[in-house]
Design an enzyme around this catalytic site. Sequence first.
Site, PDB file in Angstrom:
ATOM      1  N   LYS A 180      -5.598   2.631  -3.407  1.00  0.00           N
ATOM      2  CA  LYS A 180      -4.911   2.225  -2.174  1.00  0.00           C
ATOM      3  C   LYS A 180      -5.874   2.120  -0.985  1.00  0.00           C
ATOM      4  O   LYS A 180      -5.760   1.192  -0.174  1.00  0.00           O
ATOM      5  CB  LYS A 180      -3.782   3.209  -1.857  1.00  0.00           C
ATOM      6  N   SER A 192       0.868  -1.171   0.000  1.00  0.00           N
ATOM      7  CA  SER A 192       0.000   0.000   0.000  1.00  0.00           C
ATOM      8  C   SER A 192       0.905   1.222   0.000  1.00  0.00           C
ATOM      9  O   SER A 192       1.875   1.287  -0.757  1.00  0.00           O
ATOM     10  CB  SER A 192      -0.930  -0.039   1.212  1.00  0.00           C
ATOM     11  N   TYR A 225      -5.338   7.390  -7.438  1.00  0.00           N
ATOM     12  CA  TYR A 225      -4.348   6.600  -6.684  1.00  0.00           C
ATOM     13  C   TYR A 225      -4.886   6.277  -5.296  1.00  0.00           C
ATOM     14  O   TYR A 225      -4.825   5.121  -4.843  1.00  0.00           O
ATOM     15  CB  TYR A 225      -3.045   7.391  -6.596  1.00  0.00           C
TER      16      TYR A 225
END
Length: 283
Positions: free
Chosen positions: A158, A140, A154
Site C-alpha cells: 500500500k 489504498s 501489506y
Amino acid sequence: MPTLADQAERHWFITGAAGGLGRHLTAHALREGDRVTATVRRPAALDDLRETHGDRLTVEVLDLTRPADIDRVIGATLRRRPVDIVVNNAGYAVVGAAEEMTAQQVRDQVEVLLLAPMMITRAFLRPMREQGGGRIIQISSMGGQIGTPTHSAYHAGKWGLEGYTESVSQEVADFDIHLTLVQPGATRTGFAAALRYTTETAPYRDHVVGRTRRALAGADESLFTGDPARLAAAVHATTRQHRPPLRLTLGADTYHAIHAALTERRTALESQQPLAASVAFRD
C-alpha cells in the site's frame, strides 16, 4: 467541450468486484447508468447484477498473480470499447510477523497490492491519453499512511502504491488523466474475515504480534463504522469532479489515524532540522 466528468455514460474497469467494496462500486456505477467490466475469480458471484443490468455488465475472470492474464483481459476489454474509469480494488492481507512470512506469501502480497495495479495503470495510460482523458482510482487504505505490527507485507504494497500513484499523477495531469488514492478505514466488507495468517511461531506468541493476531481473529465486523455503500457513492462522486483529489480519506478512524501519523512524522522531521543542515559542505 464536455469532459469525462460530464459524460452521461462511462465505462468502468473494476478489479476484485466479486464482493466488498468492489461489488458496491460495480453496483453503484450500474445504477447510475454506466457500463462496467468487472474482474473476479468466481464469475457466478455477479450473476444477480448481470440479470438486472444485462449487457451493461461484462464479467471477466482474472488472477492478478498472472501477468499474462492481465494483458489478455485488458486487451479484450479495450477491443470492446474505450475505458473511462479504472478501479484497482482487488486485495487481501497476510497477517503475521515478518519473520514468519514465507517468501511466496510476501511475493503474492506485493504482486496483488502493488505490481498488478502498476501494470494495470500502465496499460490504460496510453489509451486514456489518446482518447483525451480518464480516471484511475487506486483503493489504498489507512495502511498506506500508517504502519502496524503483523501487516509488514501489506504496508509494503500500500505504501508503494501511494508513492507510485503520486508520481504518475504528475506525469499525466496535462492529458486530463487524474489518479485518486482512496483510503478507507474499518469498513463492513468482509475483509477482516478474509485475512490470511502466517503459521504462528513461539517467539512472537506472547508479544505484540501474538496479541494483534488474536485481536484480529476475534474482530467483530459489525462494530466497524464504515458503510461500503456510502463509501462507493463517495468514490463515484469524485469521478464527476473536474479536479478530483489525489487522496480521498474515508472514515473517521482513518482520518484520526492518518492525522496522528502525519503529525508525529512532522514533529520528528522538524526536530532533525539542525542535523539535516549540518551535513552540507562548509565553504
